[in-house]
Design an enzyme around this catalytic site. Structure first.
Site, PDB file in Angstrom:
ATOM      1  N   TYR A  68       0.910  -1.120   0.044  1.00  0.00           N
ATOM      2  CA  TYR A  68      -0.072  -0.105  -0.105  1.00  0.00           C
ATOM      3  C   TYR A  68       0.745   1.263  -0.156  1.00  0.00           C
ATOM      4  O   TYR A  68       0.443   2.084  -0.648  1.00  0.00           O
ATOM      5  CB  TYR A  68      -1.055  -0.199   1.114  1.00  0.00           C
ATOM      6  CG  TYR A  68      -2.370  -0.923   0.667  1.00  0.00           C
ATOM      7  CD1 TYR A  68      -3.187  -0.450   0.119  1.00  0.00           C
ATOM      8  CD2 TYR A  68      -2.141  -2.263   1.148  1.00  0.00           C
ATOM      9  CE1 TYR A  68      -4.248  -1.479  -0.410  1.00  0.00           C
ATOM     10  CE2 TYR A  68      -3.411  -3.282   0.556  1.00  0.00           C
ATOM     11  CZ  TYR A  68      -4.298  -2.395  -0.012  1.00  0.00           C
ATOM     12  OH  TYR A  68      -5.143  -3.511  -0.477  1.00  0.00           O
ATOM     13  N   GLN A 102     -14.442   2.344  -7.848  1.00  0.00           N
ATOM     14  CA  GLN A 102     -14.208   1.253  -6.945  1.00  0.00           C
ATOM     15  C   GLN A 102     -12.698   1.567  -6.457  1.00  0.00           C
ATOM     16  O   GLN A 102     -11.919   0.884  -5.983  1.00  0.00           O
ATOM     17  CB  GLN A 102     -14.070  -0.256  -7.670  1.00  0.00           C
ATOM     18  CG  GLN A 102     -15.256  -0.698  -7.882  1.00  0.00           C
ATOM     19  CD  GLN A 102     -15.572  -1.755  -9.128  1.00  0.00           C
ATOM     20  OE1 GLN A 102     -15.270  -3.064  -8.612  1.00  0.00           O
ATOM     21  NE2 GLN A 102     -15.415  -1.565 -10.164  1.00  0.00           N
ATOM     22  N   HIS A 120     -14.834   1.074  -2.329  1.00  0.00           N
ATOM     23  CA  HIS A 120     -13.625   0.585  -1.719  1.00  0.00           C
ATOM     24  C   HIS A 120     -12.818   1.389  -0.782  1.00  0.00           C
ATOM     25  O   HIS A 120     -11.887   0.836  -0.599  1.00  0.00           O
ATOM     26  CB  HIS A 120     -12.932  -0.337  -2.927  1.00  0.00           C
ATOM     27  CG  HIS A 120     -13.666  -1.505  -3.415  1.00  0.00           C
ATOM     28  ND1 HIS A 120     -13.648  -1.767  -4.706  1.00  0.00           N
ATOM     29  CD2 HIS A 120     -15.016  -1.806  -3.098  1.00  0.00           C
ATOM     30  CE1 HIS A 120     -14.582  -2.873  -4.972  1.00  0.00           C
ATOM     31  NE2 HIS A 120     -15.412  -2.605  -4.158  1.00  0.00           N
TER      32      HIS A 120
HETATM   33  C1  BJW Z   1      -9.327  -0.675 -19.246  1.00  0.00           C
HETATM   34  C2  BJW Z   1      -8.295   0.176 -19.756  1.00  0.00           C
HETATM   35  C3  BJW Z   1      -8.441   1.217 -20.206  1.00  0.00           C
HETATM   36  C4  BJW Z   1      -7.318  -1.667 -18.800  1.00  0.00           C
HETATM   37  N1  BJW Z   1      -9.415   1.883 -20.369  1.00  0.00           N
HETATM   38  N2  BJW Z   1     -10.658  -0.036 -19.495  1.00  0.00           N
HETATM   39  C5  BJW Z   1     -21.400 -12.390  -5.249  1.00  0.00           C
HETATM   40  C6  BJW Z   1     -20.844 -13.440  -5.982  1.00  0.00           C
HETATM   41  C7  BJW Z   1     -19.808 -14.002  -5.766  1.00  0.00           C
HETATM   42  C8  BJW Z   1     -18.539 -13.394  -4.988  1.00  0.00           C
HETATM   43  C9  BJW Z   1     -19.002 -12.161  -4.031  1.00  0.00           C
HETATM   44  C10 BJW Z   1     -20.487 -11.851  -4.238  1.00  0.00           C
HETATM   45  N3  BJW Z   1     -20.610 -10.955  -3.290  1.00  0.00           N
HETATM   46  C11 BJW Z   1     -19.557 -10.703  -2.643  1.00  0.00           C
HETATM   47  C12 BJW Z   1     -18.650 -11.804  -2.980  1.00  0.00           C
HETATM   48  C13 BJW Z   1     -17.277 -11.838  -2.406  1.00  0.00           C
HETATM   49  C14 BJW Z   1     -16.309 -10.846  -2.961  1.00  0.00           C
HETATM   50  C15 BJW Z   1     -16.258 -11.078  -4.435  1.00  0.00           C
HETATM   51  O1  BJW Z   1     -16.794 -10.032  -5.151  1.00  0.00           O
HETATM   52  N4  BJW Z   1     -15.553 -12.069  -5.080  1.00  0.00           N
HETATM   53  C16 BJW Z   1     -15.392 -12.097  -6.367  1.00  0.00           C
HETATM   54  C17 BJW Z   1     -13.622 -11.709  -6.950  1.00  0.00           C
HETATM   55  C18 BJW Z   1     -15.835 -13.619  -6.773  1.00  0.00           C
HETATM   56  N5  BJW Z   1     -16.744  -9.495  -2.414  1.00  0.00           N
HETATM   57  C19 BJW Z   1     -16.354  -9.055  -1.539  1.00  0.00           C
HETATM   58  O2  BJW Z   1     -15.813  -9.734  -0.654  1.00  0.00           O
HETATM   59  C20 BJW Z   1     -16.834  -7.652  -0.913  1.00  0.00           C
HETATM   60  N6  BJW Z   1     -17.199  -7.823   0.280  1.00  0.00           N
HETATM   61  C21 BJW Z   1     -18.538  -8.294   0.502  1.00  0.00           C
HETATM   62  O3  BJW Z   1     -19.305  -8.587  -0.421  1.00  0.00           O
HETATM   63  O4  BJW Z   1     -18.917  -8.474   1.756  1.00  0.00           O
HETATM   64  C22 BJW Z   1     -19.909  -9.312   2.259  1.00  0.00           C
HETATM   65  C23 BJW Z   1     -20.079  -8.959   3.831  1.00  0.00           C
HETATM   66  C24 BJW Z   1     -21.176  -8.707   4.258  1.00  0.00           C
HETATM   67  C25 BJW Z   1     -21.331  -8.696   5.862  1.00  0.00           C
HETATM   68  C26 BJW Z   1     -20.489  -8.902   6.391  1.00  0.00           C
HETATM   69  C27 BJW Z   1     -19.270  -9.310   5.675  1.00  0.00           C
HETATM   70  C28 BJW Z   1     -19.020  -9.152   4.393  1.00  0.00           C
HETATM   71  C29 BJW Z   1     -15.645  -6.811  -0.768  1.00  0.00           C
HETATM   72  C30 BJW Z   1     -14.807  -6.369  -2.159  1.00  0.00           C
HETATM   73  C31 BJW Z   1     -13.697  -5.883  -1.884  1.00  0.00           C
HETATM   74  C32 BJW Z   1     -12.707  -5.653  -3.072  1.00  0.00           C
HETATM   75  N7  BJW Z   1     -11.664  -4.880  -2.825  1.00  0.00           N
HETATM   76  C33 BJW Z   1     -10.323  -4.593  -3.571  1.00  0.00           C
HETATM   77  C34 BJW Z   1      -9.423  -3.943  -3.081  1.00  0.00           C
HETATM   78  C35 BJW Z   1      -9.274  -2.658  -2.505  1.00  0.00           C
HETATM   79  C36 BJW Z   1      -8.339  -1.791  -1.949  1.00  0.00           C
HETATM   80  C37 BJW Z   1      -7.317  -1.824  -2.918  1.00  0.00           C
HETATM   81  O5  BJW Z   1      -7.308  -1.142  -3.861  1.00  0.00           O
HETATM   82  O6  BJW Z   1      -6.144  -2.439  -2.640  1.00  0.00           O
HETATM   83  O7  BJW Z   1     -11.162  -3.463  -4.641  1.00  0.00           O
HETATM   84  S1  BJW Z   1     -10.042  -6.200  -4.832  1.00  0.00           S
HETATM   85  C38 BJW Z   1     -10.009  -5.152  -6.356  1.00  0.00           C
HETATM   86  O8  BJW Z   1     -10.808  -5.477  -7.230  1.00  0.00           O
HETATM   87  C39 BJW Z   1      -9.986  -3.685  -5.825  1.00  0.00           C
HETATM   88  C40 BJW Z   1     -10.836  -3.285  -6.993  1.00  0.00           C
HETATM   89  O9  BJW Z   1     -11.581  -2.247  -6.686  1.00  0.00           O
HETATM   90  C41 BJW Z   1     -11.729  -4.434  -7.231  1.00  0.00           C
HETATM   91  C42 BJW Z   1     -12.219  -4.370  -8.674  1.00  0.00           C
HETATM   92  O10 BJW Z   1     -11.312  -4.437  -9.647  1.00  0.00           O
HETATM   93  P1  BJW Z   1     -11.206  -3.441 -10.944  1.00  0.00           P
HETATM   94  O11 BJW Z   1     -11.358  -2.211 -10.607  1.00  0.00           O
HETATM   95  O12 BJW Z   1     -12.548  -3.955 -11.861  1.00  0.00           O
HETATM   96  O13 BJW Z   1      -9.802  -3.823 -11.806  1.00  0.00           O
HETATM   97  P2  BJW Z   1      -9.454  -4.913 -12.667  1.00  0.00           P
HETATM   98  O14 BJW Z   1      -8.078  -5.151 -12.688  1.00  0.00           O
HETATM   99  O15 BJW Z   1     -10.204  -6.463 -12.081  1.00  0.00           O
HETATM  100  O16 BJW Z   1      -9.904  -4.774 -13.986  1.00  0.00           O
HETATM  101  C43 BJW Z   1      -9.322  -3.685 -14.668  1.00  0.00           C
HETATM  102  C44 BJW Z   1     -10.179  -3.424 -15.971  1.00  0.00           C
HETATM  103  O17 BJW Z   1      -9.829  -2.325 -16.799  1.00  0.00           O
HETATM  104  C45 BJW Z   1      -9.963  -4.700 -16.997  1.00  0.00           C
HETATM  105  O18 BJW Z   1     -11.241  -5.462 -17.465  1.00  0.00           O
HETATM  106  C46 BJW Z   1      -9.069  -4.249 -18.256  1.00  0.00           C
HETATM  107  O19 BJW Z   1      -9.563  -4.892 -19.275  1.00  0.00           O
HETATM  108  C47 BJW Z   1      -9.652  -2.878 -18.205  1.00  0.00           C
HETATM  109  N8  BJW Z   1      -8.653  -1.891 -18.765  1.00  0.00           N
HETATM  110  N9  BJW Z   1      -7.039  -0.664 -19.364  1.00  0.00           N
HETATM  111  C48 BJW Z   1     -10.795   1.040 -19.926  1.00  0.00           C
HETATM  112  N10 BJW Z   1      -7.220   2.279 -20.734  1.00  0.00           N
END
Ligand code: BJW
Length: 246
Positions: A68, A102, A120
């Site tokens: 971080y 996010q 997030h």
């Molecule tokens: C371009 C580009 C250009 C490149 N132009 N595009 C339902 C179903 C299944 C699972 C779950 C569900 N509900 C919850 C879950 C579990 C889990 C989850 O979703 N898991 C999945 C992976 C399966 N979710 C959670 O755990 C969440 N919490 C929760 O649901 O709690 C419930 C609860 C209730 C009560 C008590 C206890 C719990 C929390 C999720 C937290 C995510 N955290 C992170 C880290 C944040 C801190 C940090 O930044 O370090 O968030 S993980 C990471 O992924 C970060 C991001 O915000 C997030 C999304 O990623 P993002 O932004 O989409 O990036 P990438 O890299 O994945 O994609 C980039 C894209 O850009 C690509 O597609 C490229 O093609 C594109 N791109 N250049 C446009 N120029």
């Protein structure tokens, strides 16, 4: 880069209804920040997904903090790109524009967006694991890692890790925006992480037109009304132009 703008997208951009933007790490890629998944997503040979968990922090707070700390320094050196600038123009040009991100890097705020709903959390806020208040911290030298609060307890970044709940008030507001939206622009997200990934579907079921801007396809692509296969930095300024915002 040329891409077609459908008549429906043009009409929704022009008619002044509520627009919701949902952004992800890809929007900051053109500012030089790494995305989580895909090429360039690794940090010191480790998958960021393994580090973004409360379990990783409990096991090794120093390594997680080094990750971080590196991200804070990268973000501080980065500048907002044309996509960030376009979202700021949308907010300034439209009363009914809402930005839900996010991203934790602060680049939307630095581009000029005043009302950013951060699903997030933020790299620029720290949370005391004792009893002290969460607080802003823009300091680039945090001293020895992991940093400690004045009370002696460990500090952690105020971001949402896997398995942690999002702030219920923030999530509720985002879901409300989704229900009210006439047009949803989803940019730079792999649409894999929930509950953020559910917002376009909530909006679509409530009648919104959903446009995805991403050079790659994602699970959202086949459900969105339009997938524009381009970079956010190239596509967003054009959408702003079509919306009639100078
Ligand atoms: C371009 C580009 C250009 C490149 N132009 N595009 C339902 C179903 C299944 C699972 C779950 C569900 N509900 C919850 C879950 C579990 C889990 C989850 O979703 N898991 C999945 C992976 C399966 N979710 C959670 O755990 C969440 N919490 C929760 O649901 O709690 C419930 C609860 C209730 C009560 C008590 C206890 C719990 C929390 C999720 C937290 C995510 N955290 C992170 C880290 C944040 C801190 C940090 O930044 O370090 O968030 S993980 C990471 O992924 C970060 C991001 O915000 C997030 C999304 O990623 P993002 O932004 O989409 O990036 P990438 O890299 O994945 O994609 C980039 C894209 O850009 C690509 O597609 C490229 O093609 C594109 N791109 N250049 C446009 N120029």
């Amino acid at each position: 880069m040329s891409f077609a703008i459908s008549n429906e997208l043009r009409a929704r951009l022009e008619r002044g209804g509520p627009i919701l933007a949902l952004t992800g790490a890809g929007v900051s890629a053109e500012s030089g920040l790494a995305t989580f998944r895909g090429p360039g997503g690794m940090w010191e040979g480790r998958d960021p997904m393994e580090l973004a968990t409360p379990q990783a922090f409990a096991a090794d707070p120093e390594t997680v903090w080094r990750f971080y700390d590196w991200r804070r320094k990268q973000a501080a050196e980065a500048a907002p790109n044309p996509a960030h600038v376009a979202f700021a123009a949308l907010e300034q040009g439209r009363d009914s524009f809402r930005l839900v991100t996010q991203n934790v890097d602060g680049l939307h705020e630095r581009a000029g967006n005043r009302d950013v709903l951060r699903l997030h959390g933020s790299l620029w806020r720290l949370r005391c694991l004792g009893d002290c208040e969460e607080h802003d911290n823009l300091e680039l030298d945090l001293g020895p890692l992991p940093p400690r609060c004045a009370c002696g307890a460990l500090l952690r970044p105020a971001v949402v890790w896997f398995g942690e709940p999002l702030d219920p008030a923030v999530l509720h507001r985002a879901e409300q925006f989704a229900e009210e939206a006439d047009l949803v622009i989803v940019a730079g997200t792999s649409a894999l992480v929930y509950p953020a990934a559910a917002l376009p579907e909530i909006a679509r079921l409530a009648g919104a037109y959903v446009v995805e801007v991403n050079p790659e396809t994602t699970p959202l692509s086949e459900r969105a009304d339009v997938h524009i296969a381009g970079s956010a930095g190239a596509v967003l300024p054009r959408l702003v132009e079509v919306a009639g915002i100078a």
